[in-house]
Design a protein around this motif. Structure first.
Motif, PDB file in Angstrom:
ATOM      1  N   VAL A 167       0.809  -1.221   0.000  1.00  0.00           N
ATOM      2  CA  VAL A 167       0.000   0.000   0.000  1.00  0.00           C
ATOM      3  C   VAL A 167       0.839   1.267   0.000  1.00  0.00           C
ATOM      4  O   VAL A 167       0.354   2.345  -0.348  1.00  0.00           O
ATOM      5  N   GLY A 168       2.109   1.147   0.380  1.00  0.00           N
ATOM      6  CA  GLY A 168       2.961   2.316   0.549  1.00  0.00           C
ATOM      7  C   GLY A 168       3.413   2.447   1.981  1.00  0.00           C
ATOM      8  O   GLY A 168       2.825   1.857   2.897  1.00  0.00           O
ATOM      9  N   SER A 169       4.457   3.218   2.187  1.00  0.00           N
ATOM     10  CA  SER A 169       4.981   3.397   3.531  1.00  0.00           C
ATOM     11  C   SER A 169       3.997   4.182   4.394  1.00  0.00           C
ATOM     12  O   SER A 169       3.161   4.937   3.886  1.00  0.00           O
ATOM     13  N   SER A 170       4.102   4.022   5.693  1.00  0.00           N
ATOM     14  CA  SER A 170       3.222   4.776   6.590  1.00  0.00           C
ATOM     15  C   SER A 170       3.448   6.280   6.430  1.00  0.00           C
ATOM     16  O   SER A 170       2.496   7.073   6.483  1.00  0.00           O
ATOM     17  N   GLU A 171       4.722   6.681   6.197  1.00  0.00           N
ATOM     18  CA  GLU A 171       5.018   8.109   6.025  1.00  0.00           C
ATOM     19  C   GLU A 171       4.345   8.666   4.770  1.00  0.00           C
ATOM     20  O   GLU A 171       3.759   9.753   4.793  1.00  0.00           O
ATOM     21  N   ALA A 172       4.444   7.915   3.677  1.00  0.00           N
ATOM     22  CA  ALA A 172       3.842   8.389   2.432  1.00  0.00           C
ATOM     23  C   ALA A 172       2.323   8.437   2.541  1.00  0.00           C
ATOM     24  O   ALA A 172       1.683   9.389   2.074  1.00  0.00           O
ATOM     25  N   ARG A 173       1.738   7.433   3.165  1.00  0.00           N
ATOM     26  CA  ARG A 173       0.280   7.408   3.288  1.00  0.00           C
ATOM     27  C   ARG A 173      -0.217   8.531   4.202  1.00  0.00           C
ATOM     28  O   ARG A 173      -1.240   9.167   3.919  1.00  0.00           O
ATOM     29  N   GLU A 174       0.498   8.796   5.272  1.00  0.00           N
ATOM     30  CA  GLU A 174       0.134   9.910   6.156  1.00  0.00           C
ATOM     31  C   GLU A 174       0.259  11.239   5.413  1.00  0.00           C
ATOM     32  O   GLU A 174      -0.600  12.124   5.551  1.00  0.00           O
ATOM     33  N   ALA A 175       1.327  11.380   4.600  1.00  0.00           N
ATOM     34  CA  ALA A 175       1.501  12.621   3.842  1.00  0.00           C
ATOM     35  C   ALA A 175       0.357  12.804   2.842  1.00  0.00           C
ATOM     36  O   ALA A 175      -0.168  13.913   2.678  1.00  0.00           O
ATOM     37  N   ALA A 176      -0.041  11.727   2.173  1.00  0.00           N
ATOM     38  CA  ALA A 176      -1.144  11.819   1.218  1.00  0.00           C
ATOM     39  C   ALA A 176      -2.456  12.135   1.923  1.00  0.00           C
ATOM     40  O   ALA A 176      -3.273  12.933   1.419  1.00  0.00           O
ATOM     41  N   ALA A 177      -2.674  11.531   3.088  1.00  0.00           N
ATOM     42  CA  ALA A 177      -3.896  11.824   3.843  1.00  0.00           C
ATOM     43  C   ALA A 177      -3.950  13.302   4.221  1.00  0.00           C
ATOM     44  O   ALA A 177      -4.996  13.955   4.113  1.00  0.00           O
ATOM     45  N   GLY A 178      -2.815  13.854   4.655  1.00  0.00           N
ATOM     46  CA  GLY A 178      -2.757  15.278   4.976  1.00  0.00           C
ATOM     47  C   GLY A 178      -2.971  16.150   3.752  1.00  0.00           C
ATOM     48  O   GLY A 178      -3.617  17.204   3.825  1.00  0.00           O
ATOM     49  N   ALA A 183       7.644  11.335  -2.755  1.00  0.00           N
ATOM     50  CA  ALA A 183       6.223  11.645  -2.616  1.00  0.00           C
ATOM     51  C   ALA A 183       5.910  12.193  -1.234  1.00  0.00           C
ATOM     52  O   ALA A 183       5.125  13.138  -1.086  1.00  0.00           O
ATOM     53  N   THR A 184       6.509  11.608  -0.210  1.00  0.00           N
ATOM     54  CA  THR A 184       6.296  12.084   1.155  1.00  0.00           C
ATOM     55  C   THR A 184       6.683  13.550   1.270  1.00  0.00           C
ATOM     56  O   THR A 184       5.956  14.369   1.855  1.00  0.00           O
ATOM     57  N   HIS A 185       7.831  13.898   0.713  1.00  0.00           N
ATOM     58  CA  HIS A 185       8.285  15.296   0.753  1.00  0.00           C
ATOM     59  C   HIS A 185       7.305  16.208   0.019  1.00  0.00           C
ATOM     60  O   HIS A 185       6.862  17.237   0.559  1.00  0.00           O
ATOM     61  N   ILE A 186       6.935  15.846  -1.198  1.00  0.00           N
ATOM     62  CA  ILE A 186       6.085  16.705  -2.027  1.00  0.00           C
ATOM     63  C   ILE A 186       4.699  16.861  -1.428  1.00  0.00           C
ATOM     64  O   ILE A 186       4.147  17.971  -1.383  1.00  0.00           O
ATOM     65  N   LEU A 187       4.117  15.761  -0.934  1.00  0.00           N
ATOM     66  CA  LEU A 187       2.732  15.793  -0.464  1.00  0.00           C
ATOM     67  C   LEU A 187       2.571  16.481   0.888  1.00  0.00           C
ATOM     68  O   LEU A 187       1.442  16.713   1.336  1.00  0.00           O
ATOM     69  N   GLN A 188       3.674  16.851   1.507  1.00  0.00           N
ATOM     70  CA  GLN A 188       3.597  17.680   2.708  1.00  0.00           C
ATOM     71  C   GLN A 188       3.444  19.161   2.373  1.00  0.00           C
ATOM     72  O   GLN A 188       3.341  19.992   3.265  1.00  0.00           O
ATOM     73  N   ASP A 189       3.424  19.481   1.074  1.00  0.00           N
ATOM     74  CA  ASP A 189       3.208  20.846   0.594  1.00  0.00           C
ATOM     75  C   ASP A 189       4.224  21.854   1.128  1.00  0.00           C
ATOM     76  O   ASP A 189       3.852  22.934   1.613  1.00  0.00           O
ATOM     77  N   PRO A 190       5.535  21.555   1.045  1.00  0.00           N
ATOM     78  CA  PRO A 190       6.511  22.568   1.452  1.00  0.00           C
ATOM     79  C   PRO A 190       6.398  23.799   0.558  1.00  0.00           C
ATOM     80  O   PRO A 190       5.942  23.702  -0.596  1.00  0.00           O
ATOM     81  N   PRO A 191       6.799  24.973   1.056  1.00  0.00           N
ATOM     82  CA  PRO A 191       6.602  26.215   0.290  1.00  0.00           C
ATOM     83  C   PRO A 191       7.188  26.178  -1.114  1.00  0.00           C
ATOM     84  O   PRO A 191       6.581  26.692  -2.055  1.00  0.00           O
ATOM     85  N   GLU A 192       8.366  25.551  -1.270  1.00  0.00           N
ATOM     86  CA  GLU A 192       8.975  25.557  -2.600  1.00  0.00           C
ATOM     87  C   GLU A 192       8.172  24.716  -3.594  1.00  0.00           C
ATOM     88  O   GLU A 192       8.149  25.008  -4.797  1.00  0.00           O
TER      89      GLU A 192
END
Length: 414
Positions: A55-66, A269-278
């Motif tokens: 399903v994906g890592s817990s970090e990636a899934r949490e980032a997508a949920a956010g 994906a985890t980095h991007i889906l956290q919506d950092p300013p850049e």
């Protein structure tokens, strides 16, 4: 059969490599460079070479949920499944969900092909006049009755909001009506929302607003972040027993086909889906560039006599040359395929005939993608992305001149 979009991309690349001057309007690649922080996130994860959870890592899934929650859709990590691009997830959904597939017409080339691979029939319903991506609500219910009478078993309605191939955004009232019809007819809704981040202005509506308990959303990073080659897709299934059962079925398909999304891609994906300013700034700049260039290309087609819905999202247009059919007929052009062939062979302009998207063969329509006009090098693409006036950049201006000249010659009075 080879995907029509991939096939035309390969054809045009071969022509360019042979030294031909070709205007590449045939392939929906987002055509932008990778931001340094995103590349760094991928590089830092290069050592993650083990298999991960399907399903994906817990970090990636949490980032997508956010990511979903910040866009107004409350989501638990357990509702998210990652895959190697949204295309793989769409196929898994069509394979896992029961019943034949209902499509707006025209629609992205891969839906019907995937349905056939899954052993399902497709039921095409014309789009409404205002925008693509959904079947015309006035025609949908009768189309379902006719399909059942012909032996089909409609079970899955696929929507694309915003739309490929028309570059438009379905009206919320049409979404509401088709969702009501889907509900009455027991259809699951697959909502392909991969272009939702690149609306030229405002926000696209979603079927989740009308049928949340039976709508699955697919998305990914190939369009908003121009990461098509990284193959990062994700899907959100509904909460509740129906969604839980579907997730189990999807995991079954995924586990036997792709095992899991590559671990370094999950880190990116985890980095991007956290919506950092850049990342948000990069997407905003991309949105402006897409809108500016697509609008200029739209003007070129309408000036040549085609009718075309104004672009509202992404980097697509769907011009119709019906108003100049007599002029084209005098040149032996009476189908979309002949139109695309003439543009390529006589004028070096590559587009994809509407027939590839389920349109009628005799329609003088084509899908036009504008995103490969931004430059041939990373330097040019960065300059286009950062420019206050990208249309004035020499390479974009030259491409637009090429297009106007080609269209003018194609539709000139004999």
């Amino acid at each position: 059969m080879h995907s029509a979009t991939l096939a035309i991309n390969e054809t045009l690349q071969i022509r360019r490599a042979a030294g031909e001057k070709v205007l590449h309007l045939g392939f929906g690649e987002a055509g932008l460079p990778v931001p340094a922080p995103v590349a760094a996130a991928l590089s830092a994860a290069a050592g993650r070479n083990g298999y991960g959870a399907v399903v994906g890592s817990s970090e990636a899934r949490e980032a997508a949920a956010g990511w979903f929650a910040r866009r107004g859709v409350e989501t638990r990590a357990e509702q998210v499944l990652f895959g190697p691009g949204s295309k793989a997830l769409l196929f898994a959904l069509l394979a896992a969900l029961p019943g034949d597939v209902v499509l707006p017409c025209p629609a992205w080339v891969s839906y019907a092909a995937q349905a056939a691979l899954a052993g399902k029939k497709t039921i095409g319903v014309p789009i409404p006049a205002q925008a693509g991506g959904v079947p015309d609500p006035a025609l949908l219910e009768q189309a379902l009755r006719d399909a059942r009478a012909a032996g089909a078993h409609p079970g899955v309605l696929v929507l694309t909001v915003p739309d490929n191939p028309t570059g438009t955004i379905a009206r919320d009232e049409h979404l509401r009506e088709v969702c009501e019809i889907a509900d009455r007819n027991g259809l699951a809704v697959v909502s392909d929302e991969i272009y939702a981040e690149v609306c030229h202005s405002g926000k696209a509506p979603s079927a989740l607003g009308h049928l949340p308990e039976r709508t699955i959303v697919t998305s990914g990073l190939s369009k908003s972040m121009a990461l098509g080659g990284w193959r990062i897709g994700f899907a959100r299934v509904p909460s509740g027993p129906w969604g839980d059962r579907l997730m189990q079925d999807l995991v079954g398909v995924a586990s036997e086909v792709w095992s899991s999304l590559a671990a370094p891609m999950q880190a990116a994906a985890t980095h991007i889906l956290q919506d950092p300013p850049e990342v948000l700034a990069h997407v905003n700049a991309a949105r402006r560039l897409h809108a500016t260039v697509a609008t200029a290309v739209h003007s070129a087609f309408t000036a040549a006599g085609a009718v075309c819905r104004r672009p509202e999202a992404g980097f697509y247009l769907y011009p119709d040359f019906e108003p100049v059919r007599p002029l084209l007929a005098a040149r032996g052009i009476d189908t979309g395929a002949a139109l695309a062939a003439a543009l390529l062979e006589e004028h070096g302009v590559g587009v994809l005939a509407g027939e590839a998207f389920g349109d009628t063969a005799d329609g003088l329509r084509a899908r036009v993608a504008t995103s490969l006009l931004y430059g041939d090098s990373e330097t040019e693409r960065w300059e286009a992305l950062r420019s206050d006036d990208p249309l004035a950049l020499p390479w974009i201006a030259a491409s637009l001149d090429h297009l106007r000249t080609a269209l003018g010659a194609l539709t000139a009075q004999g």
